[in-house]
Design a protein around this motif. Structure first.
Motif, PDB file in Angstrom:
ATOM      1  N   VAL A 276     -12.657  -2.360   7.677  1.00 53.96           N
ATOM      2  CA  VAL A 276     -12.610  -2.562   6.190  1.00 53.96           C
ATOM      3  C   VAL A 276     -11.035  -2.134   5.889  1.00 53.96           C
ATOM      4  CG1 VAL A 276     -13.140  -1.944   3.906  1.00 53.96           C
ATOM      5  CG2 VAL A 276     -15.004  -1.952   5.616  1.00 53.96           C
ATOM      6  N   CYS A 277     -10.411  -2.949   5.106  1.00 54.91           N
ATOM      7  CA  CYS A 277      -9.285  -2.723   4.850  1.00 54.91           C
ATOM      8  C   CYS A 277      -9.067  -1.341   3.996  1.00 54.91           C
ATOM      9  CB  CYS A 277      -8.739  -3.928   3.682  1.00 54.91           C
ATOM     10  SG  CYS A 277      -6.936  -3.492   3.105  1.00 54.91           S
ATOM     11  N   GLN A 278      -8.312  -0.409   4.366  1.00 54.10           N
ATOM     12  CA  GLN A 278      -8.045   0.910   3.957  1.00 54.10           C
ATOM     13  C   GLN A 278      -7.073   0.709   2.335  1.00 54.10           C
ATOM     14  OE1 GLN A 278     -10.062   3.608   5.304  1.00 54.10           O
ATOM     15  NE2 GLN A 278     -10.679   1.551   5.913  1.00 54.10           N
ATOM     16  N   CYS A 279      -6.770  -0.099   2.206  1.00 55.39           N
ATOM     17  CA  CYS A 279      -5.957  -0.294   0.916  1.00 55.39           C
ATOM     18  C   CYS A 279      -6.794  -1.040  -0.228  1.00 55.39           C
ATOM     19  CB  CYS A 279      -4.648  -1.343   0.818  1.00 55.39           C
ATOM     20  SG  CYS A 279      -3.653  -1.389  -0.188  1.00 55.39           S
TER      21      CYS A 279
ATOM     22  N   LEU B  61      -7.810  -9.307   9.698  1.00 51.09           N
ATOM     23  CA  LEU B  61      -7.570  -7.737   9.806  1.00 51.09           C
ATOM     24  C   LEU B  61      -6.228  -7.519  10.594  1.00 51.09           C
ATOM     25  CD1 LEU B  61     -10.968  -5.918   9.748  1.00 51.09           C
ATOM     26  CD2 LEU B  61      -9.476  -6.288   7.638  1.00 51.09           C
ATOM     27  N   ASN B  62      -5.441  -6.557  10.154  1.00 52.79           N
ATOM     28  CA  ASN B  62      -4.152  -5.966  10.999  1.00 52.79           C
ATOM     29  C   ASN B  62      -4.244  -4.750  11.282  1.00 52.79           C
ATOM     30  OD1 ASN B  62      -2.933  -8.641  11.256  1.00 52.79           O
ATOM     31  ND2 ASN B  62      -2.526  -8.423   9.084  1.00 52.79           N
ATOM     32  N   VAL B  63      -3.697  -4.140  12.511  1.00 53.52           N
ATOM     33  CA  VAL B  63      -3.396  -2.705  12.548  1.00 53.52           C
ATOM     34  C   VAL B  63      -2.097  -2.477  11.888  1.00 53.52           C
ATOM     35  CG1 VAL B  63      -3.448  -0.776  14.135  1.00 53.52           C
ATOM     36  CG2 VAL B  63      -5.372  -2.538  14.181  1.00 53.52           C
TER      37      VAL B  63
ATOM     38  N   ASN C 103      -1.548   7.460  13.663  1.00 49.56           N
ATOM     39  CA  ASN C 103      -0.402   6.592  12.655  1.00 49.56           C
ATOM     40  C   ASN C 103      -0.918   5.156  12.619  1.00 49.56           C
ATOM     41  OD1 ASN C 103       2.209   6.568  11.899  1.00 49.56           O
ATOM     42  ND2 ASN C 103       2.947   5.489  13.648  1.00 49.56           N
ATOM     43  N   LEU C 104      -2.170   4.960  12.855  1.00 51.90           N
ATOM     44  CA  LEU C 104      -2.700   3.479  12.520  1.00 51.90           C
ATOM     45  C   LEU C 104      -3.676   3.394  11.578  1.00 51.90           C
ATOM     46  CD1 LEU C 104      -2.510   2.411  16.320  1.00 51.90           C
ATOM     47  CD2 LEU C 104      -0.735   1.788  14.744  1.00 51.90           C
ATOM     48  N   ILE C 105      -3.688   2.506  10.721  1.00 53.67           N
ATOM     49  CA  ILE C 105      -4.739   2.190   9.823  1.00 53.67           C
ATOM     50  C   ILE C 105      -4.981   0.580   9.698  1.00 53.67           C
ATOM     51  CG2 ILE C 105      -4.400   4.194   8.376  1.00 53.67           C
ATOM     52  CD1 ILE C 105      -3.019   2.010   6.267  1.00 53.67           C
ATOM     53  N   THR C 106      -6.232   0.344   9.186  1.00 51.98           N
ATOM     54  CA  THR C 106      -6.468  -1.184   9.068  1.00 51.98           C
ATOM     55  C   THR C 106      -6.166  -1.605   7.697  1.00 51.98           C
ATOM     56  OG1 THR C 106      -8.554  -0.719  10.628  1.00 51.98           O
ATOM     57  CG2 THR C 106      -8.587  -2.620   9.097  1.00 51.98           C
ATOM     58  N   LEU C 107      -5.263  -2.818   7.684  1.00 52.88           N
ATOM     59  CA  LEU C 107      -5.176  -3.518   6.738  1.00 52.88           C
ATOM     60  C   LEU C 107      -5.420  -4.910   6.640  1.00 52.88           C
ATOM     61  CD1 LEU C 107      -1.572  -1.898   5.440  1.00 52.88           C
ATOM     62  CD2 LEU C 107      -3.580  -1.386   4.727  1.00 52.88           C
ATOM     63  N   CYS C 108      -5.880  -5.605   5.532  1.00 51.06           N
ATOM     64  CA  CYS C 108      -6.191  -7.191   5.810  1.00 51.06           C
ATOM     65  C   CYS C 108      -4.903  -7.662   5.612  1.00 51.06           C
ATOM     66  CB  CYS C 108      -7.078  -7.393   4.562  1.00 51.06           C
ATOM     67  SG  CYS C 108      -6.479  -7.097   2.865  1.00 51.06           S
ATOM     68  N   GLU C 109      -4.812  -9.102   5.831  1.00 48.12           N
ATOM     69  CA  GLU C 109      -3.784 -10.017   5.976  1.00 48.12           C
ATOM     70  C   GLU C 109      -2.821  -9.783   4.586  1.00 48.12           C
ATOM     71  OE1 GLU C 109      -0.835 -12.269   7.732  1.00 48.12           O
ATOM     72  OE2 GLU C 109      -2.454 -11.218   8.570  1.00 48.12           O
ATOM     73  N   THR C 110      -3.657  -9.840   3.498  1.00 49.17           N
ATOM     74  CA  THR C 110      -3.147 -10.133   2.356  1.00 49.17           C
ATOM     75  C   THR C 110      -2.502  -8.539   1.887  1.00 49.17           C
ATOM     76  OG1 THR C 110      -4.766 -11.337   1.520  1.00 49.17           O
ATOM     77  CG2 THR C 110      -3.725 -10.260  -0.298  1.00 49.17           C
TER      78      THR C 110
ATOM     79  N   PRO D  36      -2.365   3.413  -0.769  1.00 48.77           N
ATOM     80  CA  PRO D  36      -2.985   4.795  -1.548  1.00 48.77           C
ATOM     81  C   PRO D  36      -2.192   5.960  -1.034  1.00 48.77           C
ATOM     82  CG  PRO D  36      -4.750   3.289  -0.820  1.00 48.77           C
ATOM     83  CD  PRO D  36      -3.434   2.726  -0.317  1.00 48.77           C
ATOM     84  N   LYS D  37      -2.145   6.951  -2.088  1.00 46.30           N
ATOM     85  CA  LYS D  37      -1.460   8.058  -1.557  1.00 46.30           C
ATOM     86  C   LYS D  37      -2.091   8.894  -0.658  1.00 46.30           C
ATOM     87  CE  LYS D  37       1.084   8.504  -6.123  1.00 46.30           C
ATOM     88  NZ  LYS D  37       1.169   9.507  -7.515  1.00 46.30           N
ATOM     89  N   ASN D  38      -3.627   8.666  -0.464  1.00 46.60           N
ATOM     90  CA  ASN D  38      -4.302   9.646   0.376  1.00 46.60           C
ATOM     91  C   ASN D  38      -4.248   9.208   1.914  1.00 46.60           C
ATOM     92  OD1 ASN D  38      -5.809   7.071   0.034  1.00 46.60           O
ATOM     93  ND2 ASN D  38      -7.722   8.184  -0.185  1.00 46.60           N
TER      94      ASN D  38
END
Length: 418
Positions: free
Chosen positions: A194-197, A207-209, A224-231, A244-246
């Motif tokens: 799931v995109c963390q943004c 999904l991208n790392v 140092n890595l999170i999951t983000l969608c392409e958008t 997000p700030k968290n």
């Protein structure tokens, strides 16, 4: 203040007082060998009387504490600041190399033909450089004092226990990435794909790392890595989307990892160089310091490590800072107008001065941290305080030439002993 003494055959002797050194120099019985720390060499034969001297070493990834003591008195104290730019420089070199190869002509990447990487017990360049710095400062102390024994403090860290206080047994052999093909698959599974943004609101299935900090700064660790969608990933790099700030990078264990790697390598190399080398641990040093009501500092910890915490302190400490010796990059990284790259090399001497020379300007002592061919220099202290950003060469007085370590003597308060 003490003056260090070398005999006529180049062997180290016990230090003497300033008064005695002044008389020897006045009577032409000695000559000045080095100004910092002040060392003289005798021009006549001497008995060579020596005492038992213990050298304590507080090893670290950013600072080294050194203290050479006898039962009654401290003879040398130093705080050494190490370099922490090796990783950044190697990353910059890699970027320039790849850009150059793509710009000029394609050349197949080389991976496993590096001779250094095939050597047994190979260390990373950043770790190897710091270990060599530890060995160098210990060697320098042996050049001015007849050290009898060396005691080094090492530390070990249980990283898995820090991350998971309840870990036990075979769980140590089953890391958090057990069962995953690579770090990317682990990060995606950790974030439940799931995109963390946007938390899936964009409905983007790709999904991208993403690196929270750049790979050069933060590395490829899962923290140092999170999951983000392409958008969201594309929008973030374009500046239209903010994370997000968290979302923050996890705790970095870079310094602790260095201590875990270097402790045995440093200890084994010391045993080869010197006959009497022993090891102690941080909790023993801490207990000794608290029992004797001493403040926390690198050179004070080193005095406790030496086994003589009650030795009379010098009242001053030598502060050393490791600096880069060479810069072989020919051109600047950025392009100028017209596709031209500016030269990165400077003359060996500019108006008779080199980078990091120790100079006197306007009754203040500092170091040259920047220079211009026009003859104007940036003068700073070792702490980075700017004395003058454009000092004329005509107003500079050379005190000493640069070396691998910049050093200055600093007076410190003598704390009452318990």
């Amino acid at each position: 203040m003490l003056v260090y003494v070398i005999n006529c055959h180049g062997k180290v002797l016990m230090p003497c007082s300033v008064r005695k050194a002044r008389l020897l120099l006045k009577q032409k019985k000695a000559r000045v060998l080095k100004k910092e720390p002040f060392t003289i060499q005798l021009l006549y034969g001497s008995s060579g009387y020596k005492q038992e001297i213990s050298l304590g070493i507080d090893a670290g990834s950013k600072h080294i504490g050194l203290s050479a003591t006898t039962d009654k008195k401290e003879l040398y104290a130093a705080d050494v600041e190490l370099r922490n730019d090796i990783v950044d420089l190697i990353s910059t070199r890699r970027e320039n190399r790849r850009t150059r190869r793509n710009r000029l002509r394609y050349r197949q990447a080389r991976f496993n033909n590096r001779v250094h990487s095939k050597n047994k017990d190979r260390l990373a360049p950043s770790v190897e450089q710091k270990i060599n710095c530890h060995l160098k400062v210990v060697e320098d102390v042996h050049k001015i004092l007849p050290v009898s024994k060396v005691i080094v403090e090492v530390a070990s860290f249980d990283f898995q226990k820090i991350k998971n206080p309840d870990i036990e047994g075979k769980e140590y052999q089953q890391g958090e990435q057990l069962g995953f093909w690579n770090v990317r698959e682990y990060v995606l599974a950790r974030d439940s794909h799931v995109c963390q943004c946007c938390k899936g609101k964009s409905k983007d299935s790709i999904l991208n790392v993403h690196h929270i900090e750049s790979r050069k700064t933060g590395g490829n660790s899962p923290d140092n890595l999170i999951t983000l969608c392409e958008t969201c990933h594309t929008g973030y790099h374009k500046g239209t989307v903010k994370l997000p700030k968290n979302i923050k990078r996890g705790v970095s264990f870079r310094d602790a990892i260095f201590m875990g790697i270097m402790r045995w390598a440093f200890y084994e190399k010391l045993k080869v160089m010197y006959p009497d080398v022993s090891m102690t641990y941080g909790y023993i040093t801490k207990n000794t310091r608290i029992e004797n009501n001493l403040p926390k500092d690198h050179y004070i910890d080193a005095r406790c490590i030496s086994g003589n915490p009650l030795a009379e302190p010098l009242g001053y400490v030598w502060y050393l800072k490791k600096v880069r010796c060479q810069n072989r990059q020919i051109h600047k990284s950025n392009f100028l107008k017209g596709g031209i790259k500016k030269l990165n090399q400077a003359p060996y001497l500019v108006k008779g001065f080199r980078l990091f020379d120790k100079v006197k300007f306007d009754n203040q002592i500092g170091f040259i941290f920047g220079r211009r061919t026009s003859g104007y220099f940036d003068i700073r202290t070792l702490d980075g305080y700017s004395i003058h950003k454009s000092a004329s060469c005509n107003k500079l007085i050379l005190i000493s030439r640069r070396g691998g370590y910049l050093q200055e003597r600093r007076n410190v308060a003598i704390h009452p002993l318990a």
